[in-house]
Design a protein around this motif. Structure first.
Motif, PDB file in Angstrom:
ATOM      1  N   ILE A 189       5.106   5.596  -7.304  1.00 50.06           N
ATOM      2  CA  ILE A 189       5.324   4.153  -7.194  1.00 50.06           C
ATOM      3  C   ILE A 189       4.525   3.714  -5.971  1.00 50.06           C
ATOM      4  N   SER A 190       3.767   2.637  -6.098  1.00 51.62           N
ATOM      5  CA  SER A 190       2.911   2.230  -4.982  1.00 51.62           C
ATOM      6  C   SER A 190       2.813   0.707  -4.922  1.00 51.62           C
ATOM      7  N   PHE A 191       1.811   0.224  -4.159  1.00 50.77           N
ATOM      8  CA  PHE A 191       1.603  -1.220  -4.002  1.00 50.77           C
ATOM      9  C   PHE A 191       0.893  -1.807  -5.217  1.00 50.77           C
ATOM     10  N   ASP A 192       1.101  -3.092  -5.441  1.00 46.78           N
ATOM     11  CA  ASP A 192       0.459  -3.776  -6.551  1.00 46.78           C
ATOM     12  C   ASP A 192      -1.044  -3.885  -6.294  1.00 46.78           C
ATOM     13  N   GLU A 193      -1.780  -4.316  -7.339  1.00 48.10           N
ATOM     14  CA  GLU A 193      -3.242  -4.341  -7.248  1.00 48.10           C
ATOM     15  C   GLU A 193      -3.738  -5.252  -6.131  1.00 48.10           C
ATOM     16  N   GLU A 194      -3.061  -6.378  -5.913  1.00 45.76           N
ATOM     17  CA  GLU A 194      -3.494  -7.307  -4.872  1.00 45.76           C
ATOM     18  C   GLU A 194      -3.427  -6.684  -3.487  1.00 45.76           C
ATOM     19  N   ASN A 195      -2.514  -5.721  -3.325  1.00 44.66           N
ATOM     20  CA  ASN A 195      -2.322  -5.089  -2.015  1.00 44.66           C
ATOM     21  C   ASN A 195      -2.702  -3.611  -2.042  1.00 44.66           C
ATOM     22  N   ALA A 196      -3.662  -3.275  -2.907  1.00 49.11           N
ATOM     23  CA  ALA A 196      -4.091  -1.882  -3.033  1.00 49.11           C
ATOM     24  C   ALA A 196      -4.811  -1.377  -1.790  1.00 49.11           C
ATOM     25  N   ASP A 197      -5.157  -2.297  -0.871  1.00 45.15           N
ATOM     26  CA  ASP A 197      -5.824  -1.884   0.357  1.00 45.15           C
ATOM     27  C   ASP A 197      -4.843  -1.581   1.490  1.00 45.15           C
ATOM     28  N   MET A 198      -3.545  -1.684   1.212  1.00 48.12           N
ATOM     29  CA  MET A 198      -2.567  -1.347   2.243  1.00 48.12           C
ATOM     30  C   MET A 198      -2.692   0.132   2.600  1.00 48.12           C
ATOM     31  N   PRO A 199      -2.463   0.501   3.875  1.00 50.95           N
ATOM     32  CA  PRO A 199      -2.678   1.894   4.300  1.00 50.95           C
ATOM     33  C   PRO A 199      -1.935   2.920   3.449  1.00 50.95           C
ATOM     34  N   ASP A 200      -0.695   2.628   3.057  1.00 47.37           N
ATOM     35  CA  ASP A 200       0.072   3.582   2.255  1.00 47.37           C
ATOM     36  C   ASP A 200      -0.603   3.811   0.904  1.00 47.37           C
ATOM     37  N   ALA A 201      -1.069   2.710   0.286  1.00 46.87           N
ATOM     38  CA  ALA A 201      -1.678   2.803  -1.038  1.00 46.87           C
ATOM     39  C   ALA A 201      -3.002   3.564  -0.990  1.00 46.87           C
ATOM     40  N   THR A 202      -3.823   3.285   0.023  1.00 48.96           N
ATOM     41  CA  THR A 202      -5.109   3.978   0.117  1.00 48.96           C
ATOM     42  C   THR A 202      -4.914   5.458   0.435  1.00 48.96           C
ATOM     43  N   ARG A 216       4.290  -0.640  -9.691  1.00 52.09           N
ATOM     44  CA  ARG A 216       3.688  -1.208  -8.483  1.00 52.09           C
ATOM     45  C   ARG A 216       4.502  -2.410  -8.013  1.00 52.09           C
ATOM     46  N   ALA A 217       4.714  -2.510  -6.709  1.00 51.18           N
ATOM     47  CA  ALA A 217       5.443  -3.637  -6.117  1.00 51.18           C
ATOM     48  C   ALA A 217       4.815  -3.933  -4.765  1.00 51.18           C
ATOM     49  N   ASN A 218       5.007  -5.154  -4.261  1.00 50.98           N
ATOM     50  CA  ASN A 218       4.264  -5.555  -3.060  1.00 50.98           C
ATOM     51  C   ASN A 218       4.973  -5.252  -1.746  1.00 50.98           C
ATOM     52  N   ASN A 219       6.113  -4.533  -1.791  1.00 54.06           N
ATOM     53  CA  ASN A 219       6.738  -4.106  -0.530  1.00 54.06           C
ATOM     54  C   ASN A 219       7.588  -2.871  -0.753  1.00 54.06           C
ATOM     55  N   HIS A 220       7.933  -2.202   0.339  1.00 53.50           N
ATOM     56  CA  HIS A 220       8.640  -0.929   0.247  1.00 53.50           C
ATOM     57  C   HIS A 220      10.053  -1.060  -0.308  1.00 53.50           C
TER      58      HIS A 220
END
Length: 295
Positions: A189-202, A216-220
């Motif tokens: 489970i990770s960040f959504d596409e809009e926030n795929a550049d977040m450190p956790d997602a990368t 995918r969701a935009n927060n933890h």
């Protein structure tokens, strides 16, 4: 060009100007104040006429302050703080006023809001406004007085103080964790596409490049909710995972490094007692709950 002739400044013009500074657009300022776009535009023109200088410039992505606008914003912010104190009345030595805090959404939802909600009970004259944006909002534009950030800021005229570190782990249901321990390939489970550049997602994409991301969701906090439903493993901070009784920590071959938690205030506000009080309150809260955040 704005006429250099100065006239008496209207406080309502300054109030509208501050709203435009904080929201960056006519529509945002209009929504915040409950007026229409034309009123915002008219008030800004009136203020520019009164100070005799251009204060804002319109760009494709919103309004930006001119040097004169920056100076005016600082003065207007001080006037606003003083007006709030006067409106509250009471003992001159008592703490009064509104303090705006910005923190990432999961950190706000799972920790900061609960802690800051105690401020008005400890200091009855203080009010809190918290903005939980995934993308940081500006201290420079006085959108916030205090900012909680992950990672030390590299620029800006701020006072930055460390508040500890945030460690991460993989959390899932007992069934999911047992399956992975038995050799099943993990589903994440990770960040959504809009926030795929977040450190956790990368980090996740780099270290588990072939793994499936099922949700995918935009927060933890949202990611933890999906993990509770059995969607897969969520790479989330311990302060989120440890509060979910139906989740357990799953050991994986590689895990991300810690991230530092910092608190920022404007250097010019170092003698602002309400802001200092709330900042100190937050620092103490993080210190008292260090075991919640660290591995």
């Amino acid at each position: 060009m704005t006429d250099k002739k100065r006239t008496e400044t209207d406080w309502q013009d300054l109030r509208v100007f501050l709203a435009l500074c904080r929201h960056g657009s006519l529509s945002g300022a209009a929504r915040a104040l409950g007026v229409n776009h034309a009123t915002i535009s008219r008030r800004i023109q009136s203020l520019e006429s009164s100070v005799g200088e251009k204060l804002v410039e319109r760009r494709p992505d919103g309004y930006v302050l001119t040097p004169a606008g920056t100076r005016t914003m600082e003065i207007a912010s001080s006037m606003e703080a003083a007006a709030q104190g006067i409106a509250r009345g009471g003992d001159e030595t008592s703490l009064k006023g509104l303090v705006r805090v910005n923190a990432p959404p999961a950190l706000s939802l799972a920790f900061v809001i609960e802690e800051l909600a105690r401020v008005p009970t400890v200091y009855p004259g203080l009010d809190i406004d918290i903005a939980s944006d995934l993308r940081s909002i500006s201290l420079d534009r006085h959108q916030a007085d205090i900012a909680v950030r992950l990672g030390r800021p590299l620029d800006g005229d701020f006072i930055a103080k460390p508040m500890g570190r945030m460690d991460f782990g993989f959390y899932g249901t007992p069934r999911i964790c047992a399956q992975i321990e038995a050799g099943m390939e993990p589903v994440f489970i990770s960040f959504d596409e809009e926030n795929a550049d977040m450190p956790d997602a990368t980090w996740l994409a780099r270290n588990y490049p072939k793994a499936r991301v099922s949700f995918r969701a935009n927060n933890h906090v949202g990611q933890a909710t999906a993990a509770k439903a059995g969607a897969g493993l969520a790479l989330i901070p311990h302060y989120v995972g440890r509060r979910e009784r139906t989740l357990q920590l799953c050991k994986m071959p590689v895990e991300p490094a810690s991230r530092e938690i910092w608190i920022l205030t404007r250097r010019q506000d170092r003698n602002n007692q309400p802001i200092r009080t709330v900042a100190d309150f937050l620092m103490e809260s993080f210190s008292n709950n260090r075991q919640l955040f660290e591995a």
